[in-house]
Design a protein around this motif. Sequence first.
Motif, mmCIF file in Angstrom:
data_model
loop_
_atom_site.group_PDB
_atom_site.id
_atom_site.type_symbol
_atom_site.label_atom_id
_atom_site.label_comp_id
_atom_site.label_asym_id
_atom_site.label_seq_id
_atom_site.Cartn_x
_atom_site.Cartn_y
_atom_site.Cartn_z
ATOM 1 N N SER A 200 0.807 -1.217 0.000
ATOM 2 C CA SER A 200 0.000 0.000 0.000
ATOM 3 C C SER A 200 0.841 1.268 0.000
ATOM 4 C CB SER A 200 -0.925 -0.003 1.228
ATOM 5 O OG SER A 200 -1.762 -1.150 1.217
ATOM 6 N N GLU A 201 2.152 1.133 0.115
ATOM 7 C CA GLU A 201 3.025 2.309 0.138
ATOM 8 C C GLU A 201 3.233 2.843 -1.276
ATOM 9 O OE1 GLU A 201 6.638 1.058 1.979
ATOM 10 O OE2 GLU A 201 5.690 0.663 3.937
ATOM 11 N N PRO A 202 3.489 4.139 -1.399
ATOM 12 C CA PRO A 202 3.650 4.719 -2.742
ATOM 13 C C PRO A 202 4.864 4.204 -3.501
ATOM 14 C CG PRO A 202 4.102 6.353 -1.027
ATOM 15 C CD PRO A 202 3.500 5.175 -0.348
ATOM 16 N N GLY A 203 5.885 3.712 -2.822
ATOM 17 C CA GLY A 203 7.081 3.266 -3.525
ATOM 18 C C GLY A 203 7.107 1.797 -3.888
ATOM 19 N N ALA A 204 6.081 1.033 -3.515
ATOM 20 C CA ALA A 204 6.123 -0.409 -3.743
ATOM 21 C C ALA A 204 6.142 -0.756 -5.229
ATOM 22 C CB ALA A 204 4.929 -1.076 -3.060
ATOM 23 N N ASP A 205 5.336 -0.066 -6.013
ATOM 24 C CA ASP A 205 5.275 -0.359 -7.440
ATOM 25 C C ASP A 205 6.634 -0.165 -8.098
ATOM 26 O OD1 ASP A 205 4.065 -0.776 -10.078
ATOM 27 O OD2 ASP A 205 4.311 1.375 -10.336
ATOM 28 N N ALA A 206 7.265 0.964 -7.846
ATOM 29 C CA ALA A 206 8.556 1.257 -8.481
ATOM 30 C C ALA A 206 9.626 0.273 -8.041
ATOM 31 C CB ALA A 206 8.983 2.689 -8.164
ATOM 32 N N GLU A 207 9.599 -0.147 -6.769
ATOM 33 C CA GLU A 207 10.623 -1.061 -6.262
ATOM 34 C C GLU A 207 10.577 -2.392 -6.998
ATOM 35 O OE1 GLU A 207 12.418 -4.157 -3.670
ATOM 36 O OE2 GLU A 207 10.252 -3.924 -3.982
ATOM 37 N N MET A 208 9.379 -2.855 -7.359
ATOM 38 C CA MET A 208 9.254 -4.111 -8.098
ATOM 39 C C MET A 208 9.385 -3.907 -9.607
ATOM 40 S SD MET A 208 6.246 -6.041 -5.885
ATOM 41 C CE MET A 208 5.045 -4.706 -5.983
ATOM 42 N N TRP A 209 8.748 -2.864 -10.116
ATOM 43 C CA TRP A 209 8.710 -2.623 -11.564
ATOM 44 C C TRP A 209 10.096 -2.265 -12.108
ATOM 45 C CZ3 TRP A 209 5.244 1.805 -13.952
ATOM 46 C CH2 TRP A 209 5.134 1.618 -15.338
ATOM 47 N N HIS A 210 10.835 -1.470 -11.353
ATOM 48 C CA HIS A 210 12.126 -0.969 -11.832
ATOM 49 C C HIS A 210 13.294 -1.573 -11.062
ATOM 50 C CE1 HIS A 210 9.742 1.713 -14.215
ATOM 51 N NE2 HIS A 210 9.276 2.372 -13.181
ATOM 52 N N CYS A 211 13.115 -2.771 -10.537
ATOM 53 C CA CYS A 211 14.208 -3.415 -9.799
ATOM 54 C C CYS A 211 15.372 -3.700 -10.750
ATOM 55 C CB CYS A 211 13.719 -4.699 -9.140
ATOM 56 S SG CYS A 211 13.084 -5.945 -10.288
ATOM 57 N N PRO A 212 16.616 -3.719 -10.233
ATOM 58 C CA PRO A 212 17.780 -3.840 -11.110
ATOM 59 C C PRO A 212 17.801 -5.118 -11.930
ATOM 60 C CG PRO A 212 18.439 -3.663 -8.782
ATOM 61 C CD PRO A 212 16.962 -3.485 -8.834
ATOM 62 N N GLU A 213 17.246 -6.219 -11.408
ATOM 63 C CA GLU A 213 17.284 -7.479 -12.142
ATOM 64 C C GLU A 213 16.227 -7.559 -13.232
ATOM 65 O OE1 GLU A 213 15.177 -8.499 -8.167
ATOM 66 O OE2 GLU A 213 16.483 -6.935 -9.002
ATOM 67 N N GLY A 214 15.246 -6.647 -13.231
ATOM 68 C CA GLY A 214 14.193 -6.647 -14.221
ATOM 69 C C GLY A 214 12.974 -7.433 -13.772
ATOM 70 N N VAL A 215 11.846 -7.164 -14.407
ATOM 71 C CA VAL A 215 10.573 -7.758 -14.003
ATOM 72 C C VAL A 215 10.586 -9.274 -14.155
ATOM 73 C CG1 VAL A 215 8.119 -7.897 -14.597
ATOM 74 C CG2 VAL A 215 9.212 -5.674 -14.386
ATOM 75 N N HIS A 216 11.175 -9.779 -15.222
ATOM 76 C CA HIS A 216 11.178 -11.227 -15.450
ATOM 77 C C HIS A 216 11.877 -11.947 -14.295
ATOM 78 C CE1 HIS A 216 11.077 -14.742 -18.321
ATOM 79 N NE2 HIS A 216 11.973 -15.171 -17.439
ATOM 80 N N ALA A 217 13.053 -11.488 -13.926
ATOM 81 C CA ALA A 217 13.799 -12.137 -12.844
ATOM 82 C C ALA A 217 13.108 -11.954 -11.503
ATOM 83 C CB ALA A 217 15.223 -11.576 -12.787
ATOM 84 N N PHE A 218 12.508 -10.773 -11.263
ATOM 85 C CA PHE A 218 11.756 -10.580 -10.023
ATOM 86 C C PHE A 218 10.601 -11.557 -9.925
ATOM 87 C CE2 PHE A 218 7.784 -8.487 -8.479
ATOM 88 C CZ PHE A 218 7.983 -8.753 -7.129
ATOM 89 N N LEU A 219 9.816 -11.681 -10.993
ATOM 90 C CA LEU A 219 8.675 -12.584 -10.952
ATOM 91 C C LEU A 219 9.125 -14.034 -10.818
ATOM 92 C CD1 LEU A 219 6.243 -10.998 -13.568
ATOM 93 C CD2 LEU A 219 5.984 -11.041 -11.085
ATOM 94 N N ARG A 220 10.233 -14.401 -11.432
ATOM 95 C CA ARG A 220 10.741 -15.764 -11.260
ATOM 96 C C ARG A 220 11.003 -16.041 -9.776
ATOM 97 N NH1 ARG A 220 10.149 -20.429 -13.198
ATOM 98 N NH2 ARG A 220 10.673 -19.766 -15.330
ATOM 99 N N ALA A 221 11.651 -15.107 -9.104
ATOM 100 C CA ALA A 221 11.934 -15.300 -7.678
ATOM 101 C C ALA A 221 10.653 -15.318 -6.858
ATOM 102 C CB ALA A 221 12.872 -14.191 -7.185
ATOM 103 N N TYR A 222 9.716 -14.433 -7.173
ATOM 104 C CA TYR A 222 8.480 -14.328 -6.393
ATOM 105 C C TYR A 222 7.618 -15.582 -6.554
ATOM 106 C CZ TYR A 222 4.391 -12.078 -4.285
ATOM 107 O OH TYR A 222 3.331 -11.765 -3.463
ATOM 108 N N TYR A 223 7.441 -16.037 -7.780
ATOM 109 C CA TYR A 223 6.649 -17.247 -7.995
ATOM 110 C C TYR A 223 7.332 -18.458 -7.357
ATOM 111 C CZ TYR A 223 3.689 -14.756 -11.376
ATOM 112 O OH TYR A 223 2.824 -13.887 -11.991
#
Length: 375
Positions: free
Chosen positions: A187-210
């Motif tokens: 619910s914080e304003p920075g959560a979207d950017a932290e995931m969307w613009h993470c250094p490893e990229g969205v594909h790698a973030f989602l791989r780790a999250y799933y």
Amino acid sequence: MSTLPPLEPGVLPPGIRARIIPGINGLSVHVLEAGRAGQPCLLLLHGFPELAWSWRRVMPALAAAGFHVVAPDQRGYGRTTGCDTSYEADLAPFRMLNLVRDQLGLVAALGYGHVEAVIGHDFGSPVAAWCALVRPDVFRRVALMSAPFAGPPALPEETPARAPAPDIHAALAALPRPRKHYQWYYSEPGADAEMWHCPEGVHAFLRAYYHVKSADWPGNRPFPLAGWTAEALAQMPTYYIMDLGKGMAETVRPERPDTAAIAACRWLPEQDLAVYAGEYARTGFQGGLNWYRCRTTGRFEAEAQIFAGRTIDIPSIFLAGASDWGTEQVPGALRRMREIACTRMSEVQLIEGAGHWVQQEQPEQVVAHLLRWLG
């Protein structure tokens, strides 16, 4: 906001087609379909961070059993357009009763007076539950997956006067290892950017999250928690009760599987993950995060209390992975769902070999349970 084209046929598994249906509660809704229109309809509702695509592994088998299977990208997700998905957006369109209104509109646009069942996973589970609670004439059965529904909130007038409950967020932050609840982080304003613009990229973030929320991650051994206290909640993995100073991408980054584990992951091969990653790389995550903000702000609690004491009285079933912490993240919710909220719940099935993404990790078992329940 312009309408996007549906997913290309070459991306879709055999037997699944995609289209855009305009004019639904202000939205142009992207849907995946399998089976023939006019057959008994099943409506499948995804959660976060998912899409209609999350149902690709169960749709053909359900269609082969004689159903018209429809899975929309829900409000704020994927190729469904027509709403403001920014952090500054009015949250009212994302409140639960309006999400139910979205599904009523979709059912009508499909030409049906009712559906045989509404089936919801993760955040789609409470949407499906509220569909069943307020319009059982339209939604004749309900299958809830991974997120138990404990019923609508009680009227404050019905609860005995007592001392204010301790601030759970202050208590989590005060633990020897300071923590925070993931829904309030989302619910914080920075959560979207932290995931969307993470250094490893969205594909790698989602791989780790799933991965970290699946049965593939050895740390997923859920058990009932003693209560809604900081000490009890802190027994959950850090993707639920996060370290205070970390975002979600930073939290799951160390658990990203290696190349060999990724190659061995049959339930989410790289080409399937690429569909998720391509959509979220384009849209970001804020549309889905706004759903969490409706919950954490409490702004729409009074509206939901109109239904205090009302139960789901149509046939229901609950399915989840045996390795899914989602069944236990709200202490007592699973018991309350079975004993109070759903008066005709015939089964609670915890499926071995599945974590949170049960319909993707063990699609054959999910289909078998659903078809037996549907009769």
